[in-house]
Design a protein around this motif. Structure first.
Motif, PDB file in Angstrom:
ATOM      1  N   TRP A  94       0.833  -1.204   0.000  1.00 63.98           N
ATOM      2  CA  TRP A  94       0.000   0.000   0.000  1.00 63.98           C
ATOM      3  C   TRP A  94       0.868   1.254   0.000  1.00 63.98           C
ATOM      4  O   TRP A  94       0.672   2.164  -0.801  1.00 63.98           O
ATOM      5  CB  TRP A  94      -0.923  -0.037   1.220  1.00 63.98           C
ATOM      6  CG  TRP A  94      -1.716   1.221   1.463  1.00 63.98           C
ATOM      7  CD1 TRP A  94      -1.331   2.313   2.172  1.00 63.98           C
ATOM      8  CD2 TRP A  94      -3.042   1.510   1.003  1.00 63.98           C
ATOM      9  NE1 TRP A  94      -2.313   3.260   2.178  1.00 63.98           N
ATOM     10  CE2 TRP A  94      -3.378   2.788   1.476  1.00 63.98           C
ATOM     11  CE3 TRP A  94      -3.985   0.801   0.254  1.00 63.98           C
ATOM     12  CZ2 TRP A  94      -4.612   3.390   1.218  1.00 63.98           C
ATOM     13  CZ3 TRP A  94      -5.212   1.395   0.002  1.00 63.98           C
ATOM     14  CH2 TRP A  94      -5.527   2.682   0.468  1.00 63.98           C
ATOM     15  N   ASN A  95       1.826   1.299   0.882  1.00 61.97           N
ATOM     16  CA  ASN A  95       2.709   2.478   0.987  1.00 61.97           C
ATOM     17  C   ASN A  95       3.499   2.680  -0.300  1.00 61.97           C
ATOM     18  O   ASN A  95       3.658   3.795  -0.792  1.00 61.97           O
ATOM     19  CB  ASN A  95       3.673   2.326   2.156  1.00 61.97           C
ATOM     20  CG  ASN A  95       2.983   2.555   3.485  1.00 61.97           C
ATOM     21  OD1 ASN A  95       1.883   3.105   3.536  1.00 61.97           O
ATOM     22  ND2 ASN A  95       3.608   2.096   4.559  1.00 61.97           N
ATOM     23  N   TRP A 153       0.992   3.986  -3.094  1.00 60.85           N
ATOM     24  CA  TRP A 153       0.444   5.330  -2.955  1.00 60.85           C
ATOM     25  C   TRP A 153       1.495   6.409  -2.695  1.00 60.85           C
ATOM     26  O   TRP A 153       1.316   7.545  -3.121  1.00 60.85           O
ATOM     27  CB  TRP A 153      -0.587   5.371  -1.807  1.00 60.85           C
ATOM     28  CG  TRP A 153      -1.887   4.738  -2.188  1.00 60.85           C
ATOM     29  CD1 TRP A 153      -2.350   3.523  -1.789  1.00 60.85           C
ATOM     30  CD2 TRP A 153      -2.880   5.270  -3.073  1.00 60.85           C
ATOM     31  NE1 TRP A 153      -3.572   3.272  -2.376  1.00 60.85           N
ATOM     32  CE2 TRP A 153      -3.921   4.320  -3.153  1.00 60.85           C
ATOM     33  CE3 TRP A 153      -2.994   6.460  -3.795  1.00 60.85           C
ATOM     34  CZ2 TRP A 153      -5.065   4.531  -3.932  1.00 60.85           C
ATOM     35  CZ3 TRP A 153      -4.143   6.668  -4.563  1.00 60.85           C
ATOM     36  CH2 TRP A 153      -5.155   5.706  -4.630  1.00 60.85           C
ATOM     37  N   PHE A 154       2.571   6.076  -1.998  1.00 63.29           N
ATOM     38  CA  PHE A 154       3.461   7.135  -1.522  1.00 63.29           C
ATOM     39  C   PHE A 154       4.861   7.117  -2.125  1.00 63.29           C
ATOM     40  O   PHE A 154       5.656   8.014  -1.866  1.00 63.29           O
ATOM     41  CB  PHE A 154       3.586   7.049   0.009  1.00 63.29           C
ATOM     42  CG  PHE A 154       2.260   7.101   0.719  1.00 63.29           C
ATOM     43  CD1 PHE A 154       1.903   6.099   1.609  1.00 63.29           C
ATOM     44  CD2 PHE A 154       1.365   8.124   0.488  1.00 63.29           C
ATOM     45  CE1 PHE A 154       0.677   6.136   2.257  1.00 63.29           C
ATOM     46  CE2 PHE A 154       0.137   8.165   1.124  1.00 63.29           C
ATOM     47  CZ  PHE A 154      -0.213   7.171   2.015  1.00 63.29           C
ATOM     48  N   TRP A 182       5.803  12.894  -1.074  1.00 63.65           N
ATOM     49  CA  TRP A 182       4.965  11.689  -1.231  1.00 63.65           C
ATOM     50  C   TRP A 182       3.552  12.029  -1.700  1.00 63.65           C
ATOM     51  O   TRP A 182       2.859  11.191  -2.285  1.00 63.65           O
ATOM     52  CB  TRP A 182       4.918  10.852   0.052  1.00 63.65           C
ATOM     53  CG  TRP A 182       4.512  11.557   1.317  1.00 63.65           C
ATOM     54  CD1 TRP A 182       5.344  12.128   2.237  1.00 63.65           C
ATOM     55  CD2 TRP A 182       3.182  11.761   1.804  1.00 63.65           C
ATOM     56  NE1 TRP A 182       4.610  12.666   3.276  1.00 63.65           N
ATOM     57  CE2 TRP A 182       3.280  12.448   3.043  1.00 63.65           C
ATOM     58  CE3 TRP A 182       1.906  11.414   1.351  1.00 63.65           C
ATOM     59  CZ2 TRP A 182       2.169  12.799   3.802  1.00 63.65           C
ATOM     60  CZ3 TRP A 182       0.797  11.750   2.107  1.00 63.65           C
ATOM     61  CH2 TRP A 182       0.934  12.447   3.321  1.00 63.65           C
ATOM     62  N   GLN A 218       1.393   9.765   6.640  1.00 61.63           N
ATOM     63  CA  GLN A 218       0.948   8.836   5.601  1.00 61.63           C
ATOM     64  C   GLN A 218      -0.138   7.900   6.137  1.00 61.63           C
ATOM     65  O   GLN A 218      -1.070   7.545   5.423  1.00 61.63           O
ATOM     66  CB  GLN A 218       2.137   8.025   5.078  1.00 61.63           C
ATOM     67  CG  GLN A 218       3.058   8.821   4.187  1.00 61.63           C
ATOM     68  CD  GLN A 218       4.306   8.061   3.801  1.00 61.63           C
ATOM     69  OE1 GLN A 218       4.479   6.892   4.151  1.00 61.63           O
ATOM     70  NE2 GLN A 218       5.206   8.717   3.074  1.00 61.63           N
ATOM     71  N   SER A 261      -3.763   7.777   4.697  1.00 68.39           N
ATOM     72  CA  SER A 261      -4.283   6.508   4.170  1.00 68.39           C
ATOM     73  C   SER A 261      -5.748   6.326   4.539  1.00 68.39           C
ATOM     74  O   SER A 261      -6.529   5.749   3.769  1.00 68.39           O
ATOM     75  CB  SER A 261      -3.467   5.326   4.697  1.00 68.39           C
ATOM     76  OG  SER A 261      -2.154   5.375   4.199  1.00 68.39           O
ATOM     77  N   LEU A 286      -7.590   8.191   2.091  1.00 71.59           N
ATOM     78  CA  LEU A 286      -7.565   7.509   0.794  1.00 71.59           C
ATOM     79  C   LEU A 286      -8.580   6.375   0.752  1.00 71.59           C
ATOM     80  O   LEU A 286      -9.257   6.177  -0.260  1.00 71.59           O
ATOM     81  CB  LEU A 286      -6.166   6.955   0.508  1.00 71.59           C
ATOM     82  CG  LEU A 286      -5.155   7.950  -0.043  1.00 71.59           C
ATOM     83  CD1 LEU A 286      -3.769   7.303  -0.154  1.00 71.59           C
ATOM     84  CD2 LEU A 286      -5.564   8.495  -1.388  1.00 71.59           C
TER      85      LEU A 286
END
Lengths: 300, 188
Positions: free
Chosen positions: A7-8, A11-12, A161, B8, B12, B15
């Motif tokens: 996931w990280n 997305w980032f 990010w 983040q 998330s 998101l």
């Protein structure tokens, strides 16, 4: 934990400032043109004496579609002034003078006119909402920007990010659009029969010319119909395979080029295709530009 | 946890919310939208991202337009004139992109009887301030299937079939009193 890592990473850690900058340049340029052309009919589309008076504008959307609040001024002069400011911001954005923070202002003005008259909005406006929203998270002016040339002392913001988030939002949104519209088409008998494109080609409100000659090459109509269906339905899956991606994007480009020509939808097509930019990396774009220059014989 | 990682993590959550919104809202009327849509209406509608994706689906739309007559006097000496909405493209000076917006306007403002009387009639009555009532006739244009088109060997103009499917009458006087100073901008 592995899921969290994926996931990280997705997305980032996937920001490509080059692709974002190119997308910003192309998309905002197209948006500037469409909004400028729309301004030609400001009186009819947005004034109080036009298609939708102020007194009715806030009653058009059904209850579940009502914004939390409206922010368009109920005054023709103020509204026109806001439109001119909006165009100015769009120009600055396309030239690369505006980053993440001021992009929210562009979205603010863009939505102002979406809200002012819901009855005249169509695909190009709706998709632009999503793209602008995604760009609000990015500093898309790191590349393809005049700001550095005009202000040499300006220090380019570092990659963040949030740039990756914006890029992924655009990619995911395109997948959602094609998936839903493709699956909706599968409810339609004409799409299954292979004759849906014939209906479109002979709709005089859409087709700019007489395309009835396609009746004499019916398999072409069937191929176009089913290719549309396959392209849209499988886009959300195929696009994530790196080796298939360029071919599917090329198919999409052909599909939208056809829509632009056969259905007089150039701006909607251009906005959709501009979203494809973020699916290619800087290296891939560099290769395309290099090949293009070779073909045009700018380089050996 | 580092500051960026915490940011983040929090982001998330947003998101996940946003992804649910863009996956649930384009399917209005579904079980999930009926029961959980209330969580997303405000957010998606304010940002203009509350839209079903139904381009040319389930089937491509056929051409639809309206012919309307305005009646300017009551009684036997009533005067009528007939117009079309949206007007034919070659009867306007609008560029294609803006003309398309008139087509969408006619679709959206006639999608229900309430919208027809509240929005389309409002504009037409303001456009024709001398009208005391307007009679609206709906038309759809259909082209025969490819096989029949080939068999009949007609031109496209001759092959088109027009079907009229409703005639409605709307009174204007009240609208005219309210909007005396709001002579509408015309399609040029």
């Amino acid at each position: 934990m592995r899921v969290l890592q994926m996931w990280n990473k997705f997305w980032f850690e996937s920001g490509d400032s080059y692709s974002l900058g190119l997308f910003r340049l192309v998309f905002s340029g197209i948006l500037l043109v469409t909004q400028s052309l729309r301004f030609l009919e400001f009186s009819l589309l947005y004034s109080d004496s036009g298609l939708l008076p102020f007194s009715l504008a806030k009653t058009f959307a059904p209850p579940n579609y009502q914004p939390l609040f409206y922010w368009f001024p109920e005054n023709d002069i103020a509204l026109k002034l806001c439109y001119i400011i909006y165009l100015g911001f769009l120009l600055a954005f396309s030239l690369g003078f505006i980053g993440r923070r001021l992009c929210w202002l562009i979205l603010f003005f863009h939505l102002m006119f979406i809200q002012r008259n819901f009855t005249i909005n169509y695909g190009a406006d709706l998709v632009s909402n999503f793209f602008l929203f995604a760009l609000c998270f990015t500093n898309s002016h790191r590349y393809f920007s005049l700001k550095k040339k005009i202000f040499p002392n300006w220090s380019m913001p570092p990659s963040h990010w949030l740039d990756s988030v914006g890029l992924r939002l655009i990619q995911v949104q395109l997948c959602v659009i094609y998936a839903f519209t493709g699956l909706e088409k599968m409810k339609g008998t004409e799409w299954w029969e292979g004759t849906a494109v014939w209906t479109v080609l002979t709709n005089s409100q859409l087709a700019p010319f007489d395309f009835s000659f396609f009746a004499y090459v019916p398999l072409v109509v069937v191929a176009m119909t089913w290719a549309t269906l396959l392209f849209e339905v499988y886009f959300p899956v195929v696009i994530w395979f790196r080796h298939l991606r360029p071919y599917w994007l090329l198919l999409g480009f052909s599909f939208h080029a056809g829509a632009a020509f056969f259905m007089s939808l150039p701006f909607f097509s251009m906005i959709m295709v501009s979203g494809y930019i973020v699916f290619l990396s800087q290296d891939q774009w560099a290769w395309f530009i290099h090949r293009g220059r070779q073909l045009l014989k700018f380089e050996s | 946890m580092k500051k960026a990682q915490l940011a983040q993590l929090i982001f998330s959550l947003f998101l996940v919310y946003h992804l649910m919104a863009i996956l649930i809202m384009p399917n209005p009327g579904s079980y999930v939208e009926r029961h959980f849509g209330f969580l997303f209406y405000g957010y998606t509608s304010t940002l203009g991202i509350n839209t079903p994706w139904q381009f040319f689906s389930p089937n491509p739309a056929t051409k639809m337009f309206y012919e309307y007559e305005i009646i300017e006097n009551e009684g036997s000496d009533s005067l009528t004139q007939t117009y079309r909405w949206p007007p034919e493209k070659n009867h306007t000076n609008m560029i294609g992109a803006n003309y398309k917006r008139l087509i969408y306007h006619s679709w959206y403002t006639t999608s229900s009887e309430e919208r027809k009387s509240k929005f389309l009639m409002n504009y037409l009555c303001r456009k024709h301030p001398s009208a005391i009532s307007i009679s609206l006739k709906s038309f759809s244009e259909k082209v025969p299937p490819m096989e029949r088109f080939r068999f009949d060997k007609l031109s496209l103009a001759k092959a088109r079939e027009y079907k009229s499917w409703s005639i409605e009458s709307f009174d204007c006087p009240q609208m005219n009193e309210e909007s005396e100073n709001a002579r509408p901008s015309d399609v040029e």
